[in-house]
Design a protein around this motif. Structure first.
Motif, PDB file in Angstrom:
ATOM      1  N   GLY B 371      30.033  42.240  36.276  1.00 53.90           N
ATOM      2  CA  GLY B 371      30.188  42.391  34.836  1.00 53.90           C
ATOM      3  C   GLY B 371      29.952  41.091  34.098  1.00 53.90           C
ATOM      4  N   LYS B 372      29.584  41.238  32.830  1.00 58.32           N
ATOM      5  CA  LYS B 372      29.439  40.067  31.962  1.00 58.32           C
ATOM      6  C   LYS B 372      30.169  40.380  30.657  1.00 58.32           C
ATOM      7  N   CYS B 373      31.073  39.492  30.288  1.00 66.01           N
ATOM      8  CA  CYS B 373      31.894  39.717  29.098  1.00 66.01           C
ATOM      9  C   CYS B 373      31.038  39.517  27.839  1.00 66.01           C
ATOM     10  N   ARG B 374      31.043  40.531  26.995  1.00 62.76           N
ATOM     11  CA  ARG B 374      30.265  40.471  25.738  1.00 62.76           C
ATOM     12  C   ARG B 374      30.774  39.365  24.811  1.00 62.76           C
ATOM     13  N   GLU B 375      32.046  39.046  24.898  1.00 61.31           N
ATOM     14  CA  GLU B 375      32.634  38.075  23.962  1.00 61.31           C
ATOM     15  C   GLU B 375      32.532  36.637  24.452  1.00 61.31           C
ATOM     16  N   THR B 376      32.765  36.438  25.748  1.00 56.54           N
ATOM     17  CA  THR B 376      32.792  35.059  26.251  1.00 56.54           C
ATOM     18  C   THR B 376      31.549  34.708  27.065  1.00 56.54           C
ATOM     19  N   GLY B 377      30.810  35.739  27.478  1.00 59.86           N
ATOM     20  CA  GLY B 377      29.653  35.476  28.333  1.00 59.86           C
ATOM     21  C   GLY B 377      30.031  35.222  29.779  1.00 59.86           C
ATOM     22  N   VAL B 378      31.319  35.308  30.085  1.00 60.74           N
ATOM     23  CA  VAL B 378      31.765  35.045  31.457  1.00 60.74           C
ATOM     24  C   VAL B 378      31.265  36.151  32.383  1.00 60.74           C
ATOM     25  N   VAL B 379      30.708  35.710  33.493  1.00 59.74           N
ATOM     26  CA  VAL B 379      30.153  36.627  34.490  1.00 59.74           C
ATOM     27  C   VAL B 379      31.132  36.735  35.649  1.00 59.74           C
ATOM     28  N   GLN B 380      31.329  37.937  36.157  1.00 58.08           N
ATOM     29  CA  GLN B 380      32.280  38.096  37.253  1.00 58.08           C
ATOM     30  C   GLN B 380      31.909  39.241  38.171  1.00 58.08           C
ATOM     31  N   PHE B 381      32.466  39.174  39.387  1.00 59.93           N
ATOM     32  CA  PHE B 381      32.325  40.263  40.352  1.00 59.93           C
ATOM     33  C   PHE B 381      33.691  40.484  40.976  1.00 59.93           C
ATOM     34  N   PRO B 382      34.181  41.712  41.020  1.00 58.41           N
ATOM     35  CA  PRO B 382      33.571  42.901  40.439  1.00 58.41           C
ATOM     36  C   PRO B 382      33.815  42.984  38.923  1.00 58.41           C
ATOM     37  N   ARG B 383      33.171  43.964  38.315  1.00 58.95           N
ATOM     38  CA  ARG B 383      33.424  44.269  36.908  1.00 58.95           C
ATOM     39  C   ARG B 383      34.812  44.906  36.831  1.00 58.95           C
ATOM     40  N   THR B 384      35.613  44.432  35.893  1.00 64.88           N
ATOM     41  CA  THR B 384      36.973  44.972  35.770  1.00 64.88           C
ATOM     42  C   THR B 384      37.270  45.278  34.310  1.00 64.88           C
ATOM     43  N   ARG B 385      38.261  46.091  34.051  1.00 66.90           N
ATOM     44  CA  ARG B 385      38.569  46.446  32.664  1.00 66.90           C
ATOM     45  C   ARG B 385      39.051  45.214  31.892  1.00 66.90           C
ATOM     46  N   ILE B 386      39.874  44.394  32.552  1.00 69.74           N
ATOM     47  CA  ILE B 386      40.337  43.171  31.891  1.00 69.74           C
ATOM     48  C   ILE B 386      39.540  41.996  32.458  1.00 69.74           C
ATOM     49  N   ASN B 391      41.218  32.215  29.613  1.00 68.20           N
ATOM     50  CA  ASN B 391      41.742  32.048  28.257  1.00 68.20           C
ATOM     51  C   ASN B 391      41.346  33.163  27.305  1.00 68.20           C
ATOM     52  N   ASN B 392      40.626  34.132  27.829  1.00 67.13           N
ATOM     53  CA  ASN B 392      40.204  35.211  26.949  1.00 67.13           C
ATOM     54  C   ASN B 392      40.060  36.520  27.720  1.00 67.13           C
ATOM     55  N   PRO B 393      41.195  37.048  28.164  1.00 67.25           N
ATOM     56  CA  PRO B 393      41.132  38.254  28.983  1.00 67.25           C
ATOM     57  C   PRO B 393      40.876  39.505  28.148  1.00 67.25           C
ATOM     58  N   GLY B 394      39.666  39.614  27.661  1.00 66.65           N
ATOM     59  CA  GLY B 394      39.308  40.766  26.838  1.00 66.65           C
ATOM     60  C   GLY B 394      39.430  42.057  27.633  1.00 66.65           C
ATOM     61  N   GLU B 434      24.380  31.248  40.621  1.00 67.93           N
ATOM     62  CA  GLU B 434      23.812  30.539  39.479  1.00 67.93           C
ATOM     63  C   GLU B 434      23.970  31.456  38.268  1.00 67.93           C
ATOM     64  N   GLY B 435      24.491  30.925  37.186  1.00 71.82           N
ATOM     65  CA  GLY B 435      24.723  31.762  36.018  1.00 71.82           C
ATOM     66  C   GLY B 435      26.116  32.342  35.993  1.00 71.82           C
ATOM     67  N   GLY B 436      26.898  32.045  37.025  1.00 68.26           N
ATOM     68  CA  GLY B 436      28.288  32.476  37.040  1.00 68.26           C
ATOM     69  C   GLY B 436      28.567  33.601  38.001  1.00 68.26           C
ATOM     70  N   GLY B 437      29.834  33.723  38.329  1.00 66.38           N
ATOM     71  CA  GLY B 437      30.271  34.745  39.258  1.00 66.38           C
ATOM     72  C   GLY B 437      30.321  34.215  40.673  1.00 66.38           C
ATOM     73  N   ARG B 438      31.227  34.754  41.441  1.00 66.24           N
ATOM     74  CA  ARG B 438      31.345  34.376  42.847  1.00 66.24           C
ATOM     75  C   ARG B 438      31.842  35.571  43.650  1.00 66.24           C
ATOM     76  N   ILE B 439      31.461  35.574  44.913  1.00 60.90           N
ATOM     77  CA  ILE B 439      31.873  36.671  45.791  1.00 60.90           C
ATOM     78  C   ILE B 439      32.255  36.096  47.144  1.00 60.90           C
ATOM     79  N   PHE B 440      33.404  36.540  47.642  1.00 58.58           N
ATOM     80  CA  PHE B 440      33.830  36.188  48.996  1.00 58.58           C
ATOM     81  C   PHE B 440      33.157  37.192  49.917  1.00 58.58           C
ATOM     82  N   MET B 441      32.189  36.733  50.700  1.00 59.90           N
ATOM     83  CA  MET B 441      31.352  37.701  51.400  1.00 59.90           C
ATOM     84  C   MET B 441      30.885  37.232  52.770  1.00 59.90           C
ATOM     85  N   ASP B 442      30.364  38.194  53.523  1.00 58.24           N
ATOM     86  CA  ASP B 442      29.804  37.891  54.836  1.00 58.24           C
ATOM     87  C   ASP B 442      28.514  37.092  54.689  1.00 58.24           C
ATOM     88  N   ILE B 443      28.276  36.237  55.661  1.00 57.12           N
ATOM     89  CA  ILE B 443      27.012  35.490  55.733  1.00 57.12           C
ATOM     90  C   ILE B 443      26.350  35.906  57.044  1.00 57.12           C
TER      91      ILE B 443
END
Lengths: 400, 495
Positions: B371-386, B391-394, B434-443
């Motif tokens: 997900g990418k927050c429309r207000e802050t531009g913060v990118v995250q995985f997974p996408r969540t409702r909050i 500082n801006n848990p939209g 790159e561009g934000g977001g991180r995932i704890f994952m298999d390599i």
């Protein structure tokens, strides 16, 4: 900030079973062992208990769910038994529940018992805990050592510590705990090891070798708490008081927001800061007399020294190598052997840490007794570096 | 001008040394020593026909968020992991294609890859689809110490067919359908049952393929001598040359089967050879691709001016370069389930997949969409409702954001020898994008010592776990070293 828990609750009695591979005991036997000692120490009857908290983590082996396993094992007089589970910090949660009940006036005397019977799995190491239905579809199939080993890679990168230097520093963490465990008859592992032995042990999860991992043990521990007034009325003197109880829980920022660098515990820093404020401690490096921290793996203990603000950031490994945390160091850490050697029966561990601090504060720690400790701190962690619950408790002398 | 707009390919990185395999089996099958040359592509334990097809399709479509132009997907394989679950649907979800597209699996014969491509071309020509994606993957199993074990190779190819396919214009299609059983595998069978090679060659291939080729060339309005690239997969020596001679195709047009460098990837191999031809073809070249299997399928193309723009990042050429020799024949047996080995109690973990959970999180799990927050531009995985933004848990501020094609780096890692793994030690760690977001994952696709903090990685669609109890396969994305990116700084330094 709320007034806090400082000096509102006293520890009336504690007990702890022998930890180890207790092939002959089920979880009920282990609970009875800790309970009988704690009740004798407190000098009370079961009828005086108003409420109970029960901590155990793994459902797949052990007692199963609910409060009944404790109530039945100890034949409690149909009082409230609340089962709590918060990963490896479950024991601290049981203690927190009992302390808060007393502080709230809901109970005059409350008991916390933690137990884990791990050696019914058929293999070494921890059993796999149920992760729900979503996590196994995305999370790596990893182990606890693999999860905590992540710290080492980030710590090396951040502080420019070489592979060799860090490997040796974490080896010293384990050597120190093994040396301490020798003096503890209740410890799972009571054998000294050398740095070379630790460094050459079989690899479990790079860079953690066998001796960088704590023991997987069976065991139980118990604490009975009351108000200082009731304790004094019962004739108790030189009370061991609860000074601070803090719990900080990850909200996903470490694992989902690109800020945390992977080399430390975000929650530990928050919990420690709050605990020091609650206890009125301003200079932890000089005021904390001793610590029992969550040394599930040697690297965890090393970075925790910084997260608890005892060592400066990036300097923990140097303090470790300087012997700062050894039995004869400035702030002895894991004087009872820690998770590493006393053992880690998960649901009991938080209470076991408090048990050692309690014995030390009462001058009853036998061959490992430290000189006049004032504040003892426990740090009990559940989960992994990127997502966890972190409990920090401080207990200390009356009036301190 | 209906034709090929783009193509892609994939061969697993591991290449089993035939010399090593033959040496291991020389005591029981000394006759196979004649085949102890070259190598075959060998799927890692976490690769199957589907995952390889996804990688080929990604190579074909290229990175980027815009895939809404694809309106049909066909998956072709004789080793599809599911007999009753649309395999093309898994490919579609992994590629984050639109839900409104047509989807189908094509199977049943070694020629089904070309069949699927022919159907896509026909469908686009008929107007039923505008941009049809065909992805074929094959992961054939063979008994230990068999010739097939050495001849086969794992791999995949993908083609995007469009109404104005600029890479290669579709000129003709010929087909023969005949129940010639050179080999078969029953619906519940594990392995092929093969008849005599001489009969297959003389009575099967030589008699059934030329009519299909003739029909295709006739439809194209071309003489056989016009063919500049003749792609015909076969594990029989010189089969392409024999057919070329019989059909009047110039001997120099016969292309290498890639048997010595990757083996034969079954129903995907006709497409792999076609892709390989396109990678070196010039505008105006005529490509004839045919494959045998209960008859034959033949397709004729004229290479277009746009062939260079359709060229994939990796393709067959790149896949063949990105290789690692595997000389451990036992590992091959383990990966292919040909040995009962002691996996230990930790492997007893129940891998039951909650299908409800899988569907609720379909784009997250199969598409690696966060997900990418429309207000802050913060990118995250997974996408969540909050939102995770400290500082801006939209609440409900996130739009879908795709991670699969972003470059990333390892933040933390370990090589875990304790946990059960089909390829220990199990590598995993926190991966920052790159561009934000991180995932704890298999390599995956790594050996001890390959991974370190800062390592550039790319995402690959892989098997997460196999639920042996129920026969279900769980897929997710894993990080693999971006060896091309890692090589760049060194190359620059050399300059």
């Amino acid at each position: 900030m709320a007034a806090g828990i400082k000096d509102k609750v006293a520890i009336l009695g504690m007990g702890c079973s022998k930890f180890g591979e207790r092939w002959d005991c089920g979880p009920d036997d282990l609970m009875v062992e800790a309970y009988v000692e704690a009740m004798k120490d407190a000098g009370i009857e079961a009828s005086q208990l108003d409420a109970a908290w029960f901590s155990t983590h793994i459902d797949e082996v052990g007692t199963g769910k609910g409060g009944t396993p404790m109530s039945i094992a100890l034949r409690l007089p149909n009082i409230a038994v609340t089962r709590v589970e918060n990963f490896c910090a479950s024991g601290s949660e049981a203690f927190r529940g009992a302390v808060y009940a007393v502080a709230a006036g809901a109970a005059d005397i409350a008991i916390a018992v933690g137990v884990e019977k791990l050696k019914d799995t058929g293999y070494g190491g921890l059993p796999t805990a149920n992760p729900g239905t979503l996590q196994p579809q995305v999370m790596p199939n990893g182990s606890a050592p693999g999860n905590f080993a992540q710290l080492a890679s980030a710590y090396r990168a951040k502080h420019g510590v070489s592979r060799e230097e860090l490997k040796r520093a974490i080896a010293h963490v384990s050597v120190k705990s093994h040396a301490n465990g020798v003096k503890n008859a209740k410890a799972h592992l009571q054998k000294a090891v050398t740095e070379e032995q630790v460094m050459n042990a079989p690899m479990i999860a790079e860079p953690l070798g066998l001796f960088d991992c704590c023991g997987v043990s069976d065991g139980a521990a118990a604490a009975i708490v009351t108000t200082p007034e009731i304790a004094r009325a019962m004739g108790k003197r030189n009370l061991v008081m609860v000074k601070a109880l803090q719990l900080s829980v990850s909200n996903g920022s470490e694992s989902q927001y690109n800020q945390w660098d992977g080399s430390y515990f975000h929650t530990a820093r928050i919990a420690a800061g709050k605990a020091y404020r609650e206890a009125g401690i301003t200079d932890p490096r000089n005021q904390i007399s001793m610590m029992e921290v969550h040394d599930c793996f040697s690297i965890t203990e090393l970075v925790t020294m910084e997260d608890l603000f005892i060592s400066a950031e990036g300097q923990g490994w140097r303090d470790v190598m300087d012997g700062f945390y050894d039995a004869d160091g400035k702030v002895p850490c894991q004087i009872d052997g820690g998770l590493k050697c006393f053992g880690h029966p998960i649901g009991a561990s938080g209470l076991r840490m408090l048990y050692e601090m309690y014995l030390q504060l009462q001058g009853r720690a036998g061959p490992r007794q430290l000189h006049d400790p004032v504040f003892g701190m426990t740090h009990n962690l559940g989960g992994g570096p990127s997502s966890n619950v972190c409990s920090v408790a401080i207990i200390g002398q009356e009036g301190a | 001008m209906v034709g090929i707009a783009a193509w892609g390919a994939y061969a697993p990185r591991l290449r089993l040394s035939r010399k090593a395999a033959c040496a291991a089996n020389a005591w029981v099958a000394p006759n196979l020593m004649a085949k102890a040359k070259g190598e075959r592509a060998m799927a890692n334990w976490d690769e199957d026909a589907l995952t390889m097809a996804v990688e080929a399709a990604r190579d074909c479509l290229g990175p980027g968020d815009g895939r809404s132009h694809v309106d049909a997907i066909t998956f072709a394989s004789t080793t599809a992991p599911f007999a009753d679950r649309l395999n093309a649907g898994v490919v579609s979800a992994a590629l984050t294609l639109e839900k409104s597209i047509a989807g189908a699996d094509v199977t049943g014969s070694q020629r089904c890859g070309l069949t699927a491509l022919a159907q896509a071309l026909t469908s686009v020509r008929g107007g039923a689809a505008k941009n049809a994606l065909v992805a074929a993957g094959e992961h054939r199993r063979a008994r230990a110490a068999s010739a097939q074990e050495l001849d086969f190779g794992d791999g995949a190819a993908a083609f995007l067919v469009s109404a104005d396919g600029p890479a290669a214009e579709f000129l003709g299609h010929g087909v023969v359908t005949d129940d010639f059983v050179d080999h078969f595998r029953s619906a519940d069978g594990e392995f092929d049952y093969n008849w005599e090679e001489r009969w297959i060659r003389d009575e099967g291939i030589v008699k059934l393929v030329p009519p299909a080729i003739a029909a295709a060339l006739k439809q194209a309005g071309l003489e056989a001598s016009a063919v500049t690239h003749f792609c015909f997969p076969s594990t029989f020596n010189g089969m392409g040359a024999t057919l070329a001679k019989r059909c009047g195709i110039a001997p120099e047009a016969v292309r290498d089967t890639l048997g010595s460098v990757m083996g034969e990837a079954g129903s995907a191999h006709g497409l792999i050879l076609l892709a390989h031809a396109l990678e070196s073809a010039k505008p105006g070249d005529i490509i004839l691709a045919a494959q045998f299997g209960q008859g034959a399928e033949a397709l004729v193309f004229r290479v277009g001016e746009g062939v260079a723009s359709g060229r994939p990042r990796r393709g067959v050429t790149g896949s063949l370069t990105d290789r690692k020799e595997e000389a451990n024949y036992l590992k091959f047996l383990f990966f292919n389930g040909l040995v009962e080995w002691d996996k230990g109690m930790r492997a007893e973990k129940d891998n039951k997949t909650a299908l409800t959970t899988l569907y609720r999180n379909e784009d997250m799990i199969l598409g690696l969409v966060g997900g990418k927050c429309r207000e802050t531009g913060v990118v995250q995985f997974p996408r969540t409702r909050i939102s995770v933004a400290p500082n801006n848990p939209g609440v409900d501020t996130q739009d879908p954001y795709k991670f699969a094609d972003r470059t990333a780096r390892v933040l933390t890692y370990s090589a875990d020898y304790l946990t059960f793994s089909m390829a220990p030690p199990n590598h995993y760690g926190m991966v920052d994008f790159e561009g934000g977001g991180r995932i704890f994952m298999d390599i995956t696709d790594v050996d001890p010592g390959d991974v370190d903090t800062g390592l550039a990685v790319k995402m690959m669609f892989r098997l997460k776990e196999v639920d042996e109890k129920r026969g279900f396969r769980r897929y997710f994305w894993k990080a693999v070293p971006d060896r091309a990116a890692a090589a760049k700084p060194a190359a620059l330094a050399a300059e």
